[in-house]
Design an enzyme around this catalytic site. Structure first.
Site, mmCIF file in Angstrom:
data_model
loop_
_atom_site.group_PDB
_atom_site.id
_atom_site.type_symbol
_atom_site.label_atom_id
_atom_site.label_comp_id
_atom_site.label_asym_id
_atom_site.label_seq_id
_atom_site.Cartn_x
_atom_site.Cartn_y
_atom_site.Cartn_z
ATOM 1 N N ASP A 1 -2.190 6.634 -3.345
ATOM 2 C CA ASP A 1 -1.058 5.957 -2.708
ATOM 3 C C ASP A 1 -0.436 4.898 -3.611
ATOM 4 O OD1 ASP A 1 -3.112 4.087 -2.560
ATOM 5 O OD2 ASP A 1 -2.375 3.254 -0.672
ATOM 6 N N ASP B 1 -0.734 1.690 -4.090
ATOM 7 C CA ASP B 1 -1.575 0.744 -4.833
ATOM 8 C C ASP B 1 -2.894 1.349 -5.299
ATOM 9 O OD1 ASP B 1 -2.401 0.902 -2.173
ATOM 10 O OD2 ASP B 1 -3.316 -1.080 -2.236
ATOM 11 N N SER C 1 0.802 -1.218 0.000
ATOM 12 C CA SER C 1 0.000 0.000 0.000
ATOM 13 C C SER C 1 0.838 1.273 0.000
ATOM 14 C CB SER C 1 -0.961 -0.038 1.185
ATOM 15 O OG SER C 1 -1.860 1.028 1.123
ATOM 16 N N HIS C 2 0.725 2.050 1.056
ATOM 17 C CA HIS C 2 1.374 3.358 1.140
ATOM 18 C C HIS C 2 2.769 3.262 1.756
ATOM 19 C CE1 HIS C 2 -0.908 2.172 4.577
ATOM 20 N NE2 HIS C 2 -0.063 2.844 5.324
ATOM 21 N N ASP D 1 -5.495 2.804 -3.755
ATOM 22 C CA ASP D 1 -6.783 2.736 -3.071
ATOM 23 C C ASP D 1 -7.031 3.921 -2.142
ATOM 24 O OD1 ASP D 1 -4.954 1.905 -1.187
ATOM 25 O OD2 ASP D 1 -5.988 0.043 -0.672
ATOM 26 N N ARG D 2 -5.989 4.689 -1.822
ATOM 27 C CA ARG D 2 -6.195 5.855 -0.957
ATOM 28 C C ARG D 2 -6.297 7.139 -1.781
ATOM 29 N NH1 ARG D 2 -2.865 5.425 4.651
ATOM 30 N NH2 ARG D 2 -3.473 3.298 5.133
ATOM 31 N N LYS E 1 -11.266 0.077 -1.077
ATOM 32 C CA LYS E 1 -11.349 1.517 -1.207
ATOM 33 C C LYS E 1 -10.736 1.893 -2.551
ATOM 34 C CE LYS E 1 -7.354 2.000 1.888
ATOM 35 N NZ LYS E 1 -7.306 1.022 2.990
HETATM 36 C C1 G1P Z 1 -3.959 1.358 8.330
HETATM 37 C C2 G1P Z 1 -5.130 2.302 8.448
HETATM 38 C C3 G1P Z 1 -6.417 1.573 8.128
HETATM 39 C C4 G1P Z 1 -6.319 0.935 6.739
HETATM 40 C C5 G1P Z 1 -5.064 0.078 6.654
HETATM 41 C C6 G1P Z 1 -4.853 -0.471 5.255
HETATM 42 O O1 G1P Z 1 -4.089 0.300 9.234
HETATM 43 O O2 G1P Z 1 -5.200 2.862 9.740
HETATM 44 O O3 G1P Z 1 -7.496 2.462 8.188
HETATM 45 O O4 G1P Z 1 -7.438 0.149 6.475
HETATM 46 O O5 G1P Z 1 -3.914 0.845 7.028
HETATM 47 O O6 G1P Z 1 -4.714 0.533 4.307
HETATM 48 P P1 G1P Z 1 -3.332 0.241 10.655
HETATM 49 O O7 G1P Z 1 -1.873 0.419 10.378
HETATM 50 O O8 G1P Z 1 -3.869 1.410 11.438
HETATM 51 O O9 G1P Z 1 -3.691 -1.082 11.248
HETATM 52 ZN ZN ZN Z 2 -3.241 1.417 -0.349
#
Ligand code: G1P
Ligand code: ZN
Length: 543
Positions: free
Chosen positions: A277, A279, A113-114, A281-282, A376
């Site tokens: 981000d 991938d 992801s990010h 989705d954000r 998302k």
């Molecule tokens: C974090 C974000 C959460 C999101 C997840 C995946 O998770 O807080 O909202 O769904 O990344 O993108 P966390 O690191 O808080 O468990």
């Molecule tokens: Zn992501």
């Protein structure tokens, strides 16, 4: 072709977190690590014999190598078909859509992801179920169990599949279909939004900047915004995906997307700014001179979604993760629709979406989406905003201010303390948990606690219960603080402190959020002993 059955042994720590398994890239590259986990996924879902899976990722370092291993293991485990994004690329929402539209048995998404990418950064792998959504806990528990008993995995002895050209080929007796990553997703977006109205908006001189952060959304945003909607060439910046995201941190928030914020704040800024981000989705949303918090964005989208053709019939309901602000709740109450509060993580929205209980959902962590996929979706949120801007012919700032006047303003901020030693984070968290029953009635930093509990969620669709989902403390004036430990980190512990203050007086809606939240932040530190436990003077990241 020869199938190798390789002896192996369980590897500790292969427990999926908030969103699949995330580890340092070098850990994923260790002998058998990836292979063990992939075989455990296959075993955990009852094998892949005769099944079809979608495969793709965000293009980070090791994405291409991991995809080849997965394909060889699918073939050796008897899978019938793999649908792969060209170059092994697929944004997470596009993968979710392909799983659904092609009716596959799910998919494997290669992404952290990010989180930063690279040999010394992070990697991740996630299984999504046939509804296109992240596997629910029941499934990830079975996968984790399989990682603990694995003794062998199967892999085809074969050359790499050429994933550079669109078309169908075979690997052993498995068909491999290589698809353009963008086409199907872009077509889906055209069914949801009024592309004609958005085209007219751009044709009228509306200016936008979309920062793809060197990640997977670049090609999607180029094709849709510049190609199909006529945004000026150069609207999409950092559009070329790179294995280390240009050395950056592909997290669309005011810290990591600072460049975009700097472009959007001065006089003469574009009308609309957005980022996504690693991938895809954000999302992050900005207007000329204004940053929209994800919680506010969710609320505004809920209030105006009916302006887009895909949502013209209204929304069935909305859902937000527990730490997300109550702004959307106020819209739901005013519009007379149900509002659900779920644990953190998109997987908890899946049942509500599948069951038709909600149309829109979102998280404070820059995630917004709808029932069009089961993830998302960053670009989707941007397009819905554009559709609303085209329809209302109002600026982002004016829209947001009108929204607050109608529904009240939920000032909101998240403070992250990163890479805290696990023992220290646990001591803080466990101490606060134990103190919860004694908090109501007590005052901290001048604020009186009205409620304190540990969030647990009973899924209204399948009846499953998820416990220990965060500590929430409510104050008498409508404010709230939530404490959670991150489930996506790869080193130490990350403490997340979510601060919220409700303002219903129109005279006080233009305050600096940090100032509006100062008392809650002070109360949070006082009740949990953040400084005392962590030794930190302040958070590492404020969003
Ligand atoms: C974090 C974000 C959460 C999101 C997840 C995946 O998770 O807080 O909202 O769904 O990344 O993108 P966390 O690191 O808080 O468990
Ligand atoms: Zn992501």
């Amino acid at each position: 072709m020869e199938i190798a059955t390789v002896r192996t042994a369980p590897i500790a720590g292969q427990k999926p977190g908030t969103s699949g398994l995330r580890k340092k890239t070098r850990v994923f590259m260790e002998t058998h690590f990836l292979e063990n986990y992939v075989q455990a996924i296959f075993d955990g879902i009852g094998g892949v014999e005769g099944k079809s899976l979608v495969i793709g990722g965000d293009g980070r370092y090791f994405n291409d190598r991991a995809a080849q291993v997965i394909l060889r293991m699918m073939a050796a485990n008897g899978a019938a078909r793999a649908i792969v994004g060209q170059g092994a690329l697929l944004s997470t929402p596009a993968a979710s859509h392909l799983i659904r539209s092609r009716g596959t048995d799910g998919g494997l998404i290669l992404s952290a992801s990010h989180n930063p990418g690279g040999e010394d950064a992070d990697f991740g792998l996630k299984y999504n179920t046939p509804n296109g959504g992240p596997a629910p806990e029941g499934v990830t528990d079975r996968i984790f169990e399989a990682t603990k008993t694995i003794s062998e995995y199967r892999i085809l002895v074969a050359q790499d599949v050429d994933l550079s050209a669109i078309g169908t080929t075979t690997l052993g007796s498995m068909e491999v279909e290589i698809v353009d990553p963008v086409t199907d997703y872009a077509a889906l977006m055209e069914t949801l939004f009024d592309f004609g109205a958005i085209r007219a908006l751009f044709a009228g001189g509306f200016r936008m900047r979309f920062d793809a952060m060197h990640a997977v959304t670049g090609p999607y945003a180029r094709e849709i915004l510049e190609g199909r909607l006529g945004a000026a060439p150069g609207t999409v910046v950092n559009a070329q995906p790179s294995p280390d995201f240009g050395g950056g941190h592909p997290d669309p928030n005011p810290i990591w997307a600072r460049d975009l914020v700097d472009v959007m704040m001065p006089e003469g800024a574009p009308d609309f700014g957005a980022a996504s981000d690693g991938d895809g989705d954000r999302n992050m949303i900005l207007g000329k001179g204004v940053y929209v918090t994800p919680s506010d964005s969710l609320a505004l989208l809920a209030a105006h979604a009916h302006r887009a053709p895909g949502y013209s019939g209204g929304l069935k309901g909305v859902a937000r993760s527990m730490p997300t602000s109550g702004a959307v709740d106020r819209v739901a109450a005013a519009m007379g629709m149900p509002c659900y509060e779920t644990p953190t993580g998109w997987k908890f929205f899946g049942n509500l979406l599948d069951d038709g209980k909600v149309t829109l959902c979102g998280e404070e962590s820059a995630g917004t989406g709808s029932d069009h996929v089961r993830e998302k979706d960053g670009l989707w949120a941007v397009l819905l905003w554009l559709n609303i801007l085209a329809d209302t012919k109002t600026s982002v700032k004016d829209l947001m201010e009108a929204h607050w006047r109608t529904y009240g303003r939920n000032y909101y901020s998240r403070h992250d303390y990163e890479d805290v030693e696990s023992e220290k984070a646990n001591a803080l968290y466990d101490g606060l948990r134990a103190a919860l029953p004694s908090l109501p009635g007590r005052s901290f930093g001048g604020l009186t606690v009205s409620s304190a509990d540990e969030f647990a969620y009973d899924d209204p669709v399948d009846g499953s219960r998820s416990e220990r989902q965060g500590l929430r403390i409510g104050f008498e004036d409508g404010g709230r603080v939530v404490f959670r430990l991150s489930g996506t980190g790869t080193v130490g512990a990350t403490l997340r402190v979510y601060l919220e203050a409700l303002e219903t007086d129109p005279e006080r809606m233009g305050r600096d959020p940090a100032e509006a939240l100062a008392a809650i932040a002070e109360a949070a530190d006082e009740m949990a002993g953040i400084r005392r436990h962590t030794g930190r003077e302040g958070p590492d990241v404020i969003t």
